[in-house]
Design an enzyme around this catalytic site. Structure first.
Site, mmCIF file in Angstrom:
data_model
loop_
_atom_site.group_PDB
_atom_site.id
_atom_site.type_symbol
_atom_site.label_atom_id
_atom_site.label_comp_id
_atom_site.label_asym_id
_atom_site.label_seq_id
_atom_site.Cartn_x
_atom_site.Cartn_y
_atom_site.Cartn_z
ATOM 1 N N PHE A 109 -0.334 -8.328 7.154
ATOM 2 C CA PHE A 109 0.064 -8.117 5.503
ATOM 3 C C PHE A 109 0.022 -6.802 4.137
ATOM 4 O O PHE A 109 0.255 -6.616 3.754
ATOM 5 C CB PHE A 109 0.596 -9.807 4.440
ATOM 6 C CG PHE A 109 -0.318 -10.235 3.494
ATOM 7 C CD1 PHE A 109 -0.490 -9.303 2.335
ATOM 8 C CD2 PHE A 109 -1.682 -10.494 4.940
ATOM 9 C CE1 PHE A 109 -1.762 -9.673 1.543
ATOM 10 C CE2 PHE A 109 -2.380 -10.789 3.718
ATOM 11 C CZ PHE A 109 -2.655 -10.770 2.129
ATOM 12 N N LYS A 110 -0.934 -6.797 4.620
ATOM 13 C CA LYS A 110 -1.971 -5.802 3.683
ATOM 14 C C LYS A 110 -1.251 -3.994 3.542
ATOM 15 O O LYS A 110 -1.322 -3.324 2.755
ATOM 16 C CB LYS A 110 -3.050 -5.932 4.366
ATOM 17 C CG LYS A 110 -4.257 -7.121 4.810
ATOM 18 C CD LYS A 110 -5.229 -6.419 4.320
ATOM 19 C CE LYS A 110 -6.212 -8.216 3.654
ATOM 20 N NZ LYS A 110 -5.980 -9.469 4.774
#
Ligand SMILES: *Cc1c(COP(=O)(O)O)cnc(C)c1O
Length: 373
Positions: A109-110
């Site tokens: 998700f980064k």
């Protein structure tokens, strides 16, 4: 917009400058001077056009940049995502929905923030006519490293060095990092766990000799960790988007409140949800989900933060963290934006590895947050 340090509210700089600096010189984290208020009708309408346009709208409330520039920036940032909606919102069961944040180039998700941050840094270098380039130093518990390397790969006037705990990341994460391409990227294993790596990087930032040496080589130091406001701001957008999507799909009515449940490590992701809430996204509860390293669960229940405990290695290494950096930004808010109070708590953390919240700050917490592990 201007940002101020959590440890000295008089330390105020433009938000784009904070993107270049990462952490404040006094050891604090940069936070918005005030929370910009979102026009939720505009948010809901923009979310209908595209995720990248909504992201640009949110970023424009933080950074002194034009909407057209920001639209181009976010469009490029999310172009490589493999889902047409960028962040699909899918129904799990009953009234539970999942926001899919894994459609970026490294699957973490980064990517949501780390595809944006390098582009913000390039813009900020232009805005502030910085002659020097930026050297990014980043500690990782696994996912940040790869996502940051991929985001900064071959971005002009930047270089990146990632530090990971030698025995703290998964074999796949390690392979993702040590096979990184790009002429400006580097990775380094550290003996110890993530907290050791993160503490080491923080010490480098505070080491005057090292900073001067980097300066002689024409590099300013900055960070791609979630202590950088340029990483936090893009994360606010997906909470606003998730809300807008539920309204646009007639799951909820505009104005209804939702709960956000967020797996938590360094407290960046859930802090972005808190910012979204403060900016006007209707939230009932923010649910802080930890693994066996449940220091945050204890903190939310008792108001006591105590790192004097066993560190467990789990199957979710990105959540194996005992010192959650971004919690300092929440402390600043629940202590009534009193930077002296924050400094006292952080000094206690550095000295005794623990601190206790004052009574009124405790009450602030239990209103909005719920925590479990
Ligand atoms: C980074 C990460 C987390 C923790 O997020 P924070 O913003 O550090 O709280 C949790 N799960 C996964 C898979 C991650 O990559």
């Amino acid at each position: 917009m201007y940002v101020i340090s959590t440890r000295d509210a008089k330390n105020m700089i433009p938000a784009t400058m904070a993107v270049l600096k990462g952490i404040a010189g006094d050891g604090g984290l940069y936070v918005p001077e005030y929370f910009p208020k979102l026009d939720m009708a505009e948010v809901i309408e923009t979310a209908n056009s595209s995720y990248s346009e909504l992201s640009a709208l949110i970023l424009s409330t933080f950074f002194e940049m034009g909407r057209d520039d920001l639209n181009a920036l976010t469009k490029a940032a999310y172009a490589s995502f493999d889902a047409p909606e960028t962040v699909p919102v899918k129904r799990l069961s009953g009234s539970e929905y999942v926001l899919e944040l894994f459609h970026g180039p490294t699957l973490a998700f980064k990517d949501m923030a780390l595809q944006v941050l390098p582009r913000l840094i390039s813009e900020a270098l232009e805005i502030h006519e910085q002659g020097n380039g930026v050297l990014i130093l980043t500690a990782t518990s696994g996912d940040t490293g790869k996502a940051a390397l991929e985001g900064f790969k071959d971005v002009p006037r930047t270089a990146i060095l990632v530090f990971y705990p030698a025995s703290g990341v998964s074999p796949m994460q390690k392979l993702q990092m040590v096979t990184q391409e790009g002429s400006n990227t580097g990775v380094c294993a550290v003996e110890g766990n993530f907290d050791d790596a993160q503490t080491g990087v923080k010490q480098l930032f505070a080491n005057a000799g090292f900073v001067a040496e980097a300066g002689r080589k024409n590099y300013e130091l900055s960070s791609a960790n979630s202590i950088n406001i340029g990483r936090l701001a893009p994360q606010v957008a997906y909470y606003a988007y998730a809300y807008a999507k539920l309204v646009n799909d007639d799951v909820i009515d505009e104005g209804d409140s939702v709960n956000f449940c967020v797996p938590t490590g360094n407290f960046g992701n859930i802090l972005a949800a808190y910012y979204a809430c403060r900016m006007g996204v209707p939230v009932n509860k923010l649910i802080c989900a930890s693994n066996r390293n449940n220091i945050l669960t204890d903190f939310f229940h008792s108001g006591n933060y105590d790192t004097n405990r066993e560190f467990h290695k789990t199957m979710s290494p990105s959540m194996d963290i005992l010192i959650s950096s971004n919690l300092e930004r929440l402390l600043f808010e629940i202590c009534g934006r009193d930077s002296e109070a924050v400094k006292r708590l952080m000094d206690a953390l550095a000295g005794k590895g623990a601190y206790s919240l004052p009574e009124d700050a405790r009450r602030e917490l239990s209103g909005l947050f719920y925590a479990g592990f």
